[in-house]
Design a protein around this motif. Structure first.
Motif, PDB file in Angstrom:
ATOM      1  N   LYS A 189      -7.425  -3.846   4.130  1.00 35.04           N
ATOM      2  CA  LYS A 189      -6.333  -4.676   4.657  1.00 35.04           C
ATOM      3  C   LYS A 189      -6.114  -4.430   6.152  1.00 35.04           C
ATOM      4  O   LYS A 189      -5.935  -5.373   6.935  1.00 35.04           O
ATOM      5  CB  LYS A 189      -5.045  -4.370   3.898  1.00 35.04           C
ATOM      6  CG  LYS A 189      -5.024  -4.872   2.465  1.00 35.04           C
ATOM      7  CD  LYS A 189      -3.648  -4.661   1.852  1.00 35.04           C
ATOM      8  CE  LYS A 189      -3.569  -5.287   0.462  1.00 35.04           C
ATOM      9  NZ  LYS A 189      -2.197  -5.197  -0.092  1.00 35.04           N
ATOM     10  N   ARG A 196      -8.655   0.764  -0.061  1.00 32.67           N
ATOM     11  CA  ARG A 196      -7.926  -0.510  -0.186  1.00 32.67           C
ATOM     12  C   ARG A 196      -7.034  -0.755   1.024  1.00 32.67           C
ATOM     13  O   ARG A 196      -6.976  -1.863   1.562  1.00 32.67           O
ATOM     14  CB  ARG A 196      -7.089  -0.480  -1.470  1.00 32.67           C
ATOM     15  CG  ARG A 196      -6.408  -1.797  -1.781  1.00 32.67           C
ATOM     16  CD  ARG A 196      -5.727  -1.763  -3.135  1.00 32.67           C
ATOM     17  NE  ARG A 196      -4.295  -1.983  -2.986  1.00 32.67           N
ATOM     18  CZ  ARG A 196      -3.494  -2.292  -3.999  1.00 32.67           C
ATOM     19  NH1 ARG A 196      -3.975  -2.391  -5.225  1.00 32.67           N
ATOM     20  NH2 ARG A 196      -2.197  -2.471  -3.796  1.00 32.67           N
ATOM     21  N   GLU A 227       0.824  -1.217   0.000  1.00 32.75           N
ATOM     22  CA  GLU A 227       0.000   0.000   0.000  1.00 32.75           C
ATOM     23  C   GLU A 227       0.853   1.260   0.000  1.00 32.75           C
ATOM     24  O   GLU A 227       0.384   2.319  -0.427  1.00 32.75           O
ATOM     25  CB  GLU A 227      -0.951  -0.017   1.194  1.00 32.75           C
ATOM     26  CG  GLU A 227      -1.901  -1.206   1.188  1.00 32.75           C
ATOM     27  CD  GLU A 227      -2.486  -1.476  -0.186  1.00 32.75           C
ATOM     28  OE1 GLU A 227      -3.197  -0.597  -0.723  1.00 32.75           O
ATOM     29  OE2 GLU A 227      -2.230  -2.559  -0.740  1.00 32.75           O
ATOM     30  N   ASN A 286       1.348   1.880  -3.634  1.00 26.90           N
ATOM     31  CA  ASN A 286       0.095   2.292  -4.252  1.00 26.90           C
ATOM     32  C   ASN A 286      -0.241   3.748  -3.917  1.00 26.90           C
ATOM     33  O   ASN A 286      -0.684   4.519  -4.778  1.00 26.90           O
ATOM     34  CB  ASN A 286      -1.044   1.371  -3.800  1.00 26.90           C
ATOM     35  CG  ASN A 286      -2.283   1.517  -4.657  1.00 26.90           C
ATOM     36  OD1 ASN A 286      -2.206   1.612  -5.880  1.00 26.90           O
ATOM     37  ND2 ASN A 286      -3.443   1.542  -4.033  1.00 26.90           N
ATOM     38  N   SER A 289      -9.865   5.701  -3.351  1.00 24.62           N
ATOM     39  CA  SER A 289      -9.923   4.253  -3.526  1.00 24.62           C
ATOM     40  C   SER A 289      -8.694   3.573  -2.930  1.00 24.62           C
ATOM     41  O   SER A 289      -8.785   2.485  -2.348  1.00 24.62           O
ATOM     42  CB  SER A 289     -10.036   3.915  -5.011  1.00 24.62           C
ATOM     43  OG  SER A 289     -10.090   2.521  -5.220  1.00 24.62           O
TER      44      SER A 289
END
Length: 465
Positions: free
Chosen positions: A288, A284, A212, A215, A280
Motif C-alpha cells: 500500500k 501488506r 494496517e 492489522n 506478511s
C-alpha cells in the motif's frame, strides 16, 4: 596490549578480553560469524527482551526452590541491567548466525552471569559461583529462550512502527481536509475518468493506512504466545512441573502484557507461523505504501509536461547535468524501503519452510529480517511524513481547468442523453478538440441551464442524478 582471561567450553580453552562481560561462547561466535556487520547490540529491544526472559526464568526457578535467594538476587540485578538497555556493547555477535540462536542465548547468559558475579563480589569468569549454563540458563534451552525473547522484542518494536504509521495517516488526513474543495479529475488505467476532489484522494490514502494499524495490532498480539518451559523440543525435559506456566506468568507481569503459554509446546517449538504472519502484515503495508508513493510521484510529475497536480517539498537538486530539475526523492526512497521489506518477507518465508522436525534452526535470519524491516519502515514513514506529506501543496487552478477541459465529464451526461449519444459527443470532442459543453449545446441535446447544473463539478463528487 589488551589483557585477556582464559575460559573453556566443550571445544577447549579460548582467550577472552579481561574487561568483557561476555565469555567463551560469545567469543567463538565473534570469531565464527563475520557475516552482516549488524550486531545484536544494534537491536536494543532484543537485548532487553533477553533480559526479560532471563528474569522471568530466574523468578520462577527461585519460587520453585531450585535457585537460591542469593543467586536469584544477583541474576535479577543483572537481568534488570539488560532490561534498562545497559551493557549493549557486550553484545557484539552477528545477527546472522548458525546454531538456531545458541550464540545469542549464551551471549545473554554470559553477560548476565558476569554482571551477577561482580554484584556478588566475585571476578568475571568465576562461574563456579554463578554459571551461565547452570544458573542463568536454568530450566531453559536456546529453543525456548531465544524465540520467546525474539517475539517479545518484535512486539515492543511494533509499537513505534504503529506510532509512525498512525502519524503518517493523520498527516494524510490533515491534507485531505486542506484539499477538500480542490476539484480534480480522477483517473482509471491512467485515463481520465470522472471528477473528484484532491481531498478525497488524500483521504483514501489515510484510510487505507489506518486499516494496517488494526492489522499490525492483530498480528503483534500473536507474538505474545511463547514456549518458555519447552526446553529442547517441547517435552519440558529439565524443567520442573509447573515451571512453564509460572515462568510465562512472571514474564507477563514484568511486561504488563497478556503473555500466554502455547497450548502445545512441541508444536510451538518448531512453528514459526507467528513470524510469517507478522512479516506478511509488513509486506501488506509496504504494498500500500509503495502504491501511494507511486501516486505521489505521478501527481507531481512535470512541471510542464506531466500531471503537475501537486507540489512536493523540494529536497535537493535533481540532476548533475539538468539545471532546474527537482526529483521526488522522498517517495523514491520509501519505494525502495518497501522493496527491501518485501524481499525480507521472501527470506522469512523460505526460512520458515526450511525447518525440520522439532526445531527451525533458521530463526536468526527470520528475526534479523523482521527487525530490519521494522526499523527501515519506521524510519521511512517518519521521513515521508515530515519531509514530504506535511509540505504538499496543490496546483488548484490547474486542476480546475483539467476538469473543465476533460472528456471524462461526459460520463455525467449518461443518465440524461444516454450512453450512445454520450459516446458520440466524447468521440467528436476527441477528434475536433472541442469541449463537451459546447458540443452538447450545438447538438441541442440539453438546455444550457440543465447542462450547467449537470456539469457543475460539485454535483459530480458523489451520487447525483
Amino acid at each position: 596490549m589488551q589483557k585477556m582471561r582464559t575460559e573453556s567450553d566443550l571445544l577447549g580453552e579460548l582467550q577472552v578480553p579481561e574487561s568483557a562481560y561476555y565469555g567463551v561462547q560469545t567469543q567463538r561466535a565473534i570469531n565464527n560469524f563475520k557475516i552482516s556487520n549488524h550486531q545484536l547490540a544494534d537491536y536494543p529491544e532484543f537485548v532487553k527482551a533477553l533480559g526479560i526472559v532471563k528474569l522471568g526464568a530466574a523468578q520462577a526457578n527461585n519460587e520453585l526452590k531450585i535457585l537460591s535467594d542469593d543467586l536469584y538476587k544477583a541474576i535479577e540485578f543483572a537481568s534488570n541491567e539488560l532490561i534498562q538497555k545497559k551493557y549493549l556493547n557486550e553484545f557484539p555477535i552477528d545477527m546472522i548466525q548458525g546454531g538456531a540462536g545458541t550464540s545469542t542465548n549464551m551471549n545473554a547468559n554470559e553477560v548476565i552471569a558476569n554482571i551477577a558475579l561482580e554484584h556478588l563480589g566475585k571476578q568475571k569468569g568465576e562461574y563456579q559461583f554463578c554459571s551461565p549454563n547452570d544458573h542463568v540458563n536454568l530450566s531453559q534451552s536456546t529453543n525456548d529462550a531465544y524465540p520467546s525473547a525474539l517475539k517479545i522484542a518484535l512486539f515492543e518494536m511494533n509499537k513505534p512502527l504503529v506510532d509512525a504509521l498512525e502519524n503518517l495517516s493523520t498527516s494524510f488526513q490533515s491534507k485531505a481536509k486542506e484539499f477538500e474543495n480542490v476539484i480534480k479529475m480522477g483517473r482509471t488505467q491512467l485515463q481520465d475518468a470522472v471528477p473528484m476532489t484532491l481531498g478525497q484522494e488524500f483521504e483514501g490514502f489515510s484510510n487505507t493506512l489506518n486499516k494496517e494499524v488494526d492489522n499490525l495490532h492483530r498480528v503483534a498480539q500473536q507474538l505474545l504466545v511463547i514456549n518458555m518451559g519447552a526446553t529442547a523440543i517441547g517435552t519440558g525435559l529439565n524443567a520442573l512441573p509447573g515451571y512453564a506456566q509460572l515462568c510465562t506468568k512472571k514474564i507477563a507481569t514484568i511486561m504488563n502484557e497478556d503473555v500466554l503459554l502455547a497450548d502445545n509446546l512441541v508444536e510451538a517449538t518448531s512453528d514459526t507461523s507467528s513470524f510469517v504472519d507478522y512479516s506478511s502484515a509488513l509486506k501488506r503495508l509496504c504494498i500500500k505504501l509503495s502504491k501511494i508513493c507511486n501516486d505521489l510521484r505521478l501527481l507531481t510529475s512535470g512541471p510542464r509536461t506531466g500531471l503537475f497536480e501537486i507540489n512536493l517539498p523540494p529536497k535537493q537538486p535533481g540532476s548533475s547535468i539538468m539545471p532546474g530539475k527537482v526529483n521526488p526523492v522522498i517517495p523514491e526512497v520509501v519505494n525502495q524501503v518497501c522493496f527491501k521489506v518485501i524481499g525480507n518477507d521472501t527470506t522469512i518465508s523460505m526460512a520458515a519452510e526450511a525447518g525440520q522436525l522439532q526445531l527451525n534452526v533458521m530463526e536468526p535470519i527470520i528475526g534479523f529480517s523482521i527487525m530490519e524491516s521494522i526499523q527501515y519502515l519506521t524510519n521511512a514513514m517518519n521521513t515521508l511524513r515530515v519531509e514530504c506529506i506535511d509540505g504538499v501543496t496543490a496546483n488548484t487552478e490547474h486542476l480546475k481547468q483539467e476538469v473543465l477541459n476533460s472528456i471524462g465529464i461526459v460520463t455525467a451526461l449518461n443518465p440524461y442523453i444516454g450512453y450512445k449519444a454520450s459516446t458520440k459527443i466524447a468521440k467528436e470532442a476527441l477528434e475536433t478538440g472541442g469541449s463537451v459543453y459546447k458540443l452538447v449545446l450545438e447538438h441541442n441535446l440539453l438546455s444550457k441551464e440543465k447542462l450547467d447544473e449537470i456539469l457543475d463539478p460539485k454535483n459530480m463528487l458523489g451520487p447525483h442524478i
